[in-house]
Write a protein that holds these residues in place. Structure first.
Motif, PDB file in Angstrom:
ATOM      1  N   GLN B   6      72.030  44.587  80.370  1.00  0.00           N
ATOM      2  CA  GLN B   6      71.284  44.763  81.486  1.00  0.00           C
ATOM      3  C   GLN B   6      70.452  43.783  82.060  1.00  0.00           C
ATOM      4  OE1 GLN B   6      71.581  47.744  83.199  1.00  0.00           O
ATOM      5  NE2 GLN B   6      73.030  48.567  81.681  1.00  0.00           N
ATOM      6  N   ASN B   7      70.089  43.687  83.245  1.00  0.00           N
ATOM      7  CA  ASN B   7      69.370  42.520  83.905  1.00  0.00           C
ATOM      8  C   ASN B   7      68.583  43.291  85.052  1.00  0.00           C
ATOM      9  OD1 ASN B   7      70.903  40.170  82.919  1.00  0.00           O
ATOM     10  ND2 ASN B   7      72.442  41.272  83.953  1.00  0.00           N
ATOM     11  N   TYR B   8      67.248  42.557  85.211  1.00  0.00           N
ATOM     12  CA  TYR B   8      66.363  43.059  86.113  1.00  0.00           C
ATOM     13  C   TYR B   8      65.782  41.941  86.814  1.00  0.00           C
ATOM     14  CZ  TYR B   8      62.673  45.503  88.583  1.00  0.00           C
ATOM     15  OH  TYR B   8      61.889  45.803  89.708  1.00  0.00           O
ATOM     16  N   GLU B   9      65.982  41.597  87.899  1.00  0.00           N
ATOM     17  CA  GLU B   9      65.220  40.604  88.877  1.00  0.00           C
ATOM     18  C   GLU B   9      64.222  41.105  89.624  1.00  0.00           C
ATOM     19  OE1 GLU B   9      67.352  38.244  91.826  1.00  0.00           O
ATOM     20  OE2 GLU B   9      67.216  36.628  90.219  1.00  0.00           O
ATOM     21  N   TRP B  10      63.057  40.644  89.705  1.00  0.00           N
ATOM     22  CA  TRP B  10      62.063  40.892  90.520  1.00  0.00           C
ATOM     23  C   TRP B  10      61.772  39.639  91.492  1.00  0.00           C
ATOM     24  CZ3 TRP B  10      56.988  38.538  90.918  1.00  0.00           C
ATOM     25  CH2 TRP B  10      56.192  39.324  91.865  1.00  0.00           C
ATOM     26  N   PHE B  33      58.014  45.926  87.615  1.00  0.00           N
ATOM     27  CA  PHE B  33      58.771  47.273  87.755  1.00  0.00           C
ATOM     28  C   PHE B  33      58.094  48.166  88.785  1.00  0.00           C
ATOM     29  CE2 PHE B  33      60.020  45.876  83.398  1.00  0.00           C
ATOM     30  CZ  PHE B  33      61.148  45.566  83.793  1.00  0.00           C
ATOM     31  N   ILE B  41      60.749  49.591  91.319  1.00  0.00           N
ATOM     32  CA  ILE B  41      61.565  50.738  90.916  1.00  0.00           C
ATOM     33  C   ILE B  41      60.552  52.025  90.806  1.00  0.00           C
ATOM     34  CG2 ILE B  41      63.572  49.908  89.500  1.00  0.00           C
ATOM     35  CD1 ILE B  41      61.965  50.581  86.896  1.00  0.00           C
ATOM     36  N   GLN B 171      66.321  40.297  80.609  1.00  0.00           N
ATOM     37  CA  GLN B 171      67.677  40.675  80.163  1.00  0.00           C
ATOM     38  C   GLN B 171      67.529  41.496  79.038  1.00  0.00           C
ATOM     39  OE1 GLN B 171      70.651  37.550  78.813  1.00  0.00           O
ATOM     40  NE2 GLN B 171      71.951  38.442  80.698  1.00  0.00           N
TER      41      GLN B 171
END
Lengths: 232, 243
Positions: B6-10, B33, B41, B171
């Motif tokens: 999983q990836n999270y981009e801010w 987040f 989110i 990641q």
């Protein structure tokens, strides 16, 4: 969290009028033209500066010293610019020395560069990690000394590029709690201390414990086998 | 889908007409987040009962000096001088050498994005971080270049949406369902939790075909099998534990 990968970064940039920021990296403010209201302090050659309590750049309030339940493994150091060097001090002993046995300035920025984002030349460096790594044992004091090999930032100017800021970087594995005991056990057995060997040792501990449990279960069965049964 | 990367981009972008409260204060940690700035989110990251998370990489915008670019009171570029800290439940992962909570890792040590002219990052998250079920986790971003002060000083009236002020990236591997249970088994045996190891453990579970897998003997044979596999990898240099 018993095994943690930590890093400490030092930068020679402080707000105008001061030499040091004792609360870590300072907040940087800018004037209307976009110039930073901070200076890079002049660093004289061949005068080691402790990057944690040396009185220049971002500093800590107290020296680095391990607690009784901590063990660290230093596996990477780097500095910038290339006309600087970095040495590791444990207690009063310097790690890097010259061939005559006298403590030297240490590993140079050309060998282990900590590249700023706007460096005009992309130095790769000779080293990525220290092999073997350096162990700092519980209760030991340690520090990193930064030495310029020529005068840096003459007149303490206002920097316009990241590459004008002298920096130093140290990366280490912080081992604490029960894992510190495992690390000391490995050290006694002359096994290299790393995250992998600690996990390996713990696996062996579990395996041996299981083997002992299986053995005791089997021997219990053997004992019970010969005993007379009785009705309750 | 038992194992997913999983990836999270801010991303913190300009918000048009400048309003100071639209942007973070300097030296204040903000969650990437559920913070008040940038994309977010709705629910804080929390690992459910059937999940297991392994965080293995992150980074943020590099650079120390802000180097602002302004045209007609519009701010067109800005470097944040950012640091990232990981918080699990209420514990900060990074501490400084005097054992106090620190800002974390800088964008210089762990840059994102990483361009072809960059040398490999100095910081690697090894060993990775395991987040167990019922634990909450967070990444906090701290900006040390004072954007609000600069905008007030320079009379900035607009930060266009095309201006990226800061970025962060995380990641991680998300294991769920039966794979999360396997992660727990590996954790109990002290075996590193990687995609490779979880797949290997599933293979030996399948080979056992309904035999009782909760006995000491089974644990012991699994650990011995891992040991042999580990030795094989070291000897022949095939895929390693790091997977």
């Amino acid at each position: 969290m018993s095994l943690r990968r930590q890093a400490y970064e030092w930068r020679n940039i402080v707000p105008v009028g001061s030499n040091v920021s004792n609360t870590g990296h300072p907040i940087l403010t800018y004037d209307a033209a976009g110039a930073v209201q901070a200076t890079v302090r002049q660093i004289d050659p061949d005068r080691p500066i402790d990057i944690m309590i040396g009185g220049v750049g971002n500093n800590l309030e107290e020296p680095a010293e391990l607690r009784a339940n901590q063990f660290i493994v230093i596996d990477s150091v780097a500095c910038w610019p290339i006309s600087s060097a970095i040495n590791i001090r444990i207690g009063t002993t310097r790690y890097f020395q010259d061939p005559s046995g006298i403590p030297s300035a240490g590993m140079t920025g050309a060998a282990m560069p900590y590249l700023p984002s706007d460096a005009t030349q992309q130095f790769i460096g000779h080293y990525d990690t220290l092999i073997p790594p350096i162990y700092v044992l519980p209760g030991q004091a340690w520090g990193i000394e930064y030495t310029a090999t020529e005068t840096l930032n003459t007149g303490s100017p206002v920097p316009t590029l990241d590459s004008e800021i002298a920096t130093a970087y140290v990366r280490y594995l912080l081992i604490d709690g029960a894992d510190m005991l495992v690390a000391m056990k490995l050290l006694e057995s002359n096994i290299p201390v790393s995250a992998e060997t600690i996990q390996w040792y713990k696996r062996n501990l579990i395996r041996h414990s299981l083997m002992a449990d299986v053995a005791s279960e089997e021997s219990l069965s053997e004992v019970l086998q010969d005993m007379e049964r009785r009705l309750i | 889908m038992g194992i997913r990367v999983q990836n999270y981009e801010w991303t913190l972008r300009g918000n048009g007409t400048y309003v100071a409260t639209d942007y973070p204060q300097a030296h204040i940690q903000n969650s990437i987040f559920i913070g008040d700035f940038g994309n977010r989110i709705e629910i804080p990251p929390c690992v459910r009962e059937t999940e297991f998370v392994v965080i293995h990489q992150f980074g943020c915008t590099e650079g120390v000096l802000a180097k602002p670019s302004v045209t007609a009171n519009r701010l067109l570029s800005w470097k944040p001088n950012g640091f990232m800290q990981i918080v699990i439940n209420t514990t900060g992962y990074y501490q400084d050498p005097q054992n106090t909570f620190s800002g974390g890792i800088s964008g210089t040590a762990a840059p994102y994005p990483w361009t072809i002219t960059d040398v490999p990052p100095h910081y690697e998250l090894l060993p990775p971080i395991y987040i167990l079920p019922e634990q909450t986790w967070d990444f906090r971003f701290t900006m040390l270049n004072d954007l609000r002060d600069y905008c007030a000083t320079a009379g900035i009236t607009e930060i266009p949406e095309t201006t990226i002020l800061a970025q962060c990236f995380v990641q991680y591997h998300l294991f769920d369902g039966p794979d999360a249970l396997i992660c727990h088994q590996l954790l109990e045996m002290g075996i590193p939790i990687t995609v490779d190891n979880v797949e290997w453990y599933k293979r030996i579970l399948l080979r056992s075909r309904g035999l009782d897998t909760q006995t000491w003997e089974y644990y012991l044979s699994a650990m011995q099998a891992y040991r042999e596999r580990d030795e094989y990898h070291e000897k022949y240099g095939s895929r390693t534990r790091k997977g």
